[in-house]
Design an enzyme around this catalytic site. Structure first.
Site, PDB file in Angstrom:
ATOM      1  N   ASP A   1       0.431  -1.156   0.173  1.00  0.00           N
ATOM      2  CA  ASP A   1      -0.217   0.290  -0.023  1.00  0.00           C
ATOM      3  C   ASP A   1       0.925   1.014  -0.520  1.00  0.00           C
ATOM      4  O   ASP A   1       1.983   2.225   0.956  1.00  0.00           O
ATOM      5  CB  ASP A   1      -0.697  -0.210   0.940  1.00  0.00           C
TER       6      ASP A   1
ATOM      7  N   THR B   1      -7.269   3.771  -1.170  1.00  0.00           N
ATOM      8  CA  THR B   1      -7.358   2.066  -1.015  1.00  0.00           C
ATOM      9  C   THR B   1      -7.936   1.333  -1.452  1.00  0.00           C
ATOM     10  O   THR B   1      -8.246   0.297  -2.580  1.00  0.00           O
ATOM     11  CB  THR B   1      -7.053   1.823   0.453  1.00  0.00           C
TER      12      THR B   1
ATOM     13  N   ASN C   1     -13.168   4.828   0.587  1.00  0.00           N
ATOM     14  CA  ASN C   1     -12.591   3.992   1.408  1.00  0.00           C
ATOM     15  C   ASN C   1     -14.257   4.243   2.968  1.00  0.00           C
ATOM     16  O   ASN C   1     -14.303   3.220   3.349  1.00  0.00           O
ATOM     17  CB  ASN C   1     -11.970   4.807   2.601  1.00  0.00           C
TER      18      ASN C   1
ATOM     19  N   GLU D   1     -12.940 -10.449   2.830  1.00  0.00           N
ATOM     20  CA  GLU D   1     -14.171 -10.863   3.805  1.00  0.00           C
ATOM     21  C   GLU D   1     -15.842 -10.944   3.241  1.00  0.00           C
ATOM     22  O   GLU D   1     -16.107 -11.946   3.949  1.00  0.00           O
ATOM     23  CB  GLU D   1     -13.790 -10.313   4.873  1.00  0.00           C
TER      24      GLU D   1
ATOM     25  N   ASP E   1       2.772   2.729   3.847  1.00  0.00           N
ATOM     26  CA  ASP E   1       1.240   3.494   3.978  1.00  0.00           C
ATOM     27  C   ASP E   1       1.975   4.375   4.850  1.00  0.00           C
ATOM     28  O   ASP E   1       1.116   5.666   5.048  1.00  0.00           O
ATOM     29  CB  ASP E   1      -0.052   3.113   2.931  1.00  0.00           C
TER      30      ASP E   1
ATOM     31  N   HIS F   1       1.984   8.405   5.913  1.00  0.00           N
ATOM     32  CA  HIS F   1       0.465   8.873   6.351  1.00  0.00           C
ATOM     33  C   HIS F   1       1.086   9.853   7.519  1.00  0.00           C
ATOM     34  O   HIS F   1       1.339  11.254   7.515  1.00  0.00           O
ATOM     35  CB  HIS F   1      -0.911   8.757   6.446  1.00  0.00           C
TER      36      HIS F   1
ATOM     37  N   HIS G   1      -2.271   3.526  -5.059  1.00  0.00           N
ATOM     38  CA  HIS G   1      -1.327   4.739  -5.626  1.00  0.00           C
ATOM     39  C   HIS G   1      -0.348   4.964  -5.199  1.00  0.00           C
ATOM     40  O   HIS G   1       0.510   4.568  -3.536  1.00  0.00           O
ATOM     41  CB  HIS G   1      -2.764   5.374  -5.016  1.00  0.00           C
TER      42      HIS G   1
HETATM   43  P1  AMP Z   1      -5.970   5.041   3.207  1.00  0.00           P
HETATM   44  O1  AMP Z   1      -6.411   5.814   4.054  1.00  0.00           O
HETATM   45  O2  AMP Z   1      -7.356   4.892   1.865  1.00  0.00           O
HETATM   46  O3  AMP Z   1      -4.726   5.187   3.181  1.00  0.00           O
HETATM   47  O4  AMP Z   1      -5.890   3.007   3.492  1.00  0.00           O
HETATM   48  C1  AMP Z   1      -4.904   2.019   3.985  1.00  0.00           C
HETATM   49  C2  AMP Z   1      -5.264   1.796   5.184  1.00  0.00           C
HETATM   50  O5  AMP Z   1      -6.618   0.354   5.162  1.00  0.00           O
HETATM   51  C3  AMP Z   1      -5.060   0.776   5.715  1.00  0.00           C
HETATM   52  O6  AMP Z   1      -3.162   1.254   7.022  1.00  0.00           O
HETATM   53  C4  AMP Z   1      -4.776  -0.240   7.020  1.00  0.00           C
HETATM   54  O7  AMP Z   1      -5.400  -0.084   7.917  1.00  0.00           O
HETATM   55  C5  AMP Z   1      -6.424  -0.065   6.009  1.00  0.00           C
HETATM   56  N1  AMP Z   1      -6.706  -1.609   4.620  1.00  0.00           N
HETATM   57  C6  AMP Z   1      -6.425  -1.815   3.684  1.00  0.00           C
HETATM   58  N2  AMP Z   1      -7.161  -3.443   3.581  1.00  0.00           N
HETATM   59  C7  AMP Z   1      -8.111  -3.088   4.734  1.00  0.00           C
HETATM   60  C8  AMP Z   1      -8.846  -4.835   4.623  1.00  0.00           C
HETATM   61  N3  AMP Z   1      -8.974  -5.570   4.073  1.00  0.00           N
HETATM   62  N4  AMP Z   1     -10.136  -4.156   5.641  1.00  0.00           N
HETATM   63  C9  AMP Z   1      -9.883  -3.322   6.943  1.00  0.00           C
HETATM   64  N5  AMP Z   1      -8.774  -2.290   6.547  1.00  0.00           N
HETATM   65  C10 AMP Z   1      -8.014  -2.393   5.658  1.00  0.00           C
HETATM   66 ZN    ZN Z   2      -3.665   2.828   0.040  1.00  0.00          ZN
HETATM   67 ZN    ZN Z   3      -3.262   5.540   2.436  1.00  0.00          ZN
END
Ligand code: AMP
Ligand code: ZN
Ligand code: ZN
Length: 422
Positions: free
Chosen positions: A44, A80, A101, A151, A201, A205, A249
């Site tokens: 990520d 994500t 998200n 899931e 990732d 952040h 990304h």
């Molecule tokens: P973002 O806010 O777009 O940066 O999302 C990244 C975060 O998505 C990661 O740090 C995880 O906590 C969360 N994440 C990734 N895959 C999953 C998943 N399969 N189910 C729930 N949360 C996820």
């Molecule tokens: Zn991501």
């Molecule tokens: Zn992120």
């Protein structure tokens, strides 16, 4: 017993009794021949320039030997969940429905967030057909060590092996499990496996893409890739298993002082639902209030740092218009800027890290800093080959081609297949 639980227990038994990376063959045995098998790995938030800037010898070795893609263009918004799900379905978010998200569905008056496990596992949010469903429906075993969508029983189907998301699961455990899956007997061995890492990732952040923390996270994940490759080599599978290593990304450095207070620029009371994020704010107006909210924003928003769209005016290239979960009004920050709520300000400004760089993504998917990475290695892929740009939606059909599966309808460009595959 529920079949999935049975399979998870069986896997647990395997994990206990099979030392990881122990080759199944004794010395002198012949190399096993696998049916086409693909591991899809998502790291990520990796921008492709991390491969040049940060320790990543194992990733670079795979890219040098196989295919290196200079930029993997994310779907809009560059977040994500939409991107992971576009990767495995080949569909733009307006066609698979996972448009961010967090989402609001106006027909169901229901909310989805990646932090709501009961919704993440509810198939009603997940349209299209992810690769593991395509595989399972056509008789192949699929296994996921985390992936958005895995899931939920989409079309009633889950991967044969899957886990509820737990970000605390050590990365090594994820890799060991994948190596163990590959040692299962033929009829149980997965042909398509996913593996997910969040560390780069998270560091991006918290500290921005130019930080030592991102450097460290890249080094750590590269070591996991090295461990996987060594394990595959020990099993004599490295030249038999295809690896598709992607990120969803990139990451842009943001200065939190460069913020726009969004709920000061319109009256939130006029909205039925507002979905706030630092990069994209989506507004569902109450009946008859759309033009009023739009005109308030048009008047109040600054000239710099932000774009305002009616849903009908979103650029075609976003492919982000045709779904009811896409709100009638969208406010999109420019890279270098963030959108905030008034209530976030005290906590944000008083934090000791306020002046320190942070990272954000979710911006316009054509922004250079939002691009993802892609490395492909294995028997199906071209060797020592470089490609300038591919799109997230192009990869589902590449995976179905490798696995000999009939693809479900998708948005990918078929011209991409010979660019990557032998
Ligand atoms: P973002 O806010 O777009 O940066 O999302 C990244 C975060 O998505 C990661 O740090 C995880 O906590 C969360 N994440 C990734 N895959 C999953 C998943 N399969 N189910 C729930 N949360 C996820
Ligand atoms: Zn991501
Ligand atoms: Zn992120």
């Amino acid at each position: 017993m529920d079949l999935t639980v049975f399979k998870q227990l069986r896997l647990l038994a395997l994990l206990i009794f099979l030392p990881a990376c122990t080759p199944q063959q004794s010395a002198g045995s012949t190399t096993p021949t696998l049916a086409p098998t693909l591991i899809l790995i998502s790291i990520d938030g990796v921008h492709p320039d991390y491969l040049e800037r940060y320790p990543s010898q194992h990733l670079n070795a795979l890219a040098d030997a196989g295919v290196r893609v200079a930029a993997l263009k994310p779907v809009f918004p560059s977040k994500t969940f939409p991107n992971h799900y576009s990767l495995v379905t080949g569909l733009h978010p307006e066609n698979h429905g996972v448009i961010d998200n967090s989402m609001y569905d106006p027909k169901w008056d229901a909310r989805f967030s990646m932090r709501m496990p009961e919704e993440v596992g509810n198939p009603r949010w997940w349209g299209g057909e992810p690769i593991w469903v395509t595989a399972e429906k056509q008789g192949q075993v699929a296994a996921t060590y985390f992936f958005p969508g895995s899931e939920a029983p989409i079309q009633g189907v889950r991967p044969s092996f899957w886990f509820p998301y737990d970000g605390d699961t050590p990365n090594r455990q994820r890799v060991e499990t994948v190596l163990n899956w590959l040692q299962l007997p033929d009829t149980e061995r997965p042909r398509i496996i996913t593996l997910y890492f969040s560390d780069v990732d998270s560091a991006g952040h918290a500290h921005g893409p130019n930080s030592r923390q991102v450097r460290q996270a890249m080094q750590d994940i590269d070591e996991e890739i090295g461990y996987l490759v060594a394990g595959l080599a020990e099993l004599e599978l490295l030249d038999q298993v295809d690896l598709l290593i992607t990120s969803d990304h990139g990451m842009a450095e943001v200065n939190q002082a460069q913020h726009i207070v969004i709920d000061q620029a319109f009256d939130p009371e006029l909205a039925r639902y507002v979905r706030y994020s630092r990069e994209l704010v989506s507004i569902f107006p109450k009946e008859g209030q759309k033009e009023i909210i739009y005109q308030q924003l048009k008047t109040q928003l600054p000239d710099e740092g932000v774009r305002l769209y009616r849903k009908s005016e979103l650029p075609d290239r976003f492919h982000f218009r045709e779904h009811r979960r896409i709100a009638p009004i969208q406010v999109l920050a420019e890279v270098d800027w963030i959108l905030v709520r008034r209530s976030w300000l005290p906590g944000m400004i008083n934090a000791p890290t306020y002046r320190e760089p942070r990272g954000s993504h979710g911006y316009d998917n054509e922004e250079p800093s939002m691009q993802g990475m892609l490395i492909a290695h294995g028997p199906s892929f071209r060797q020592q080959h470089a490609i300038e740009e591919l799109s997230m939606v192009d990869l589902y059909q590449v995976m179905t081609t490798i696995l000999g599966l009939e693809a479900a309808p998708h948005d990918g460009d078929p011209a991409v297949i010979p660019l990557l595959l032998k």
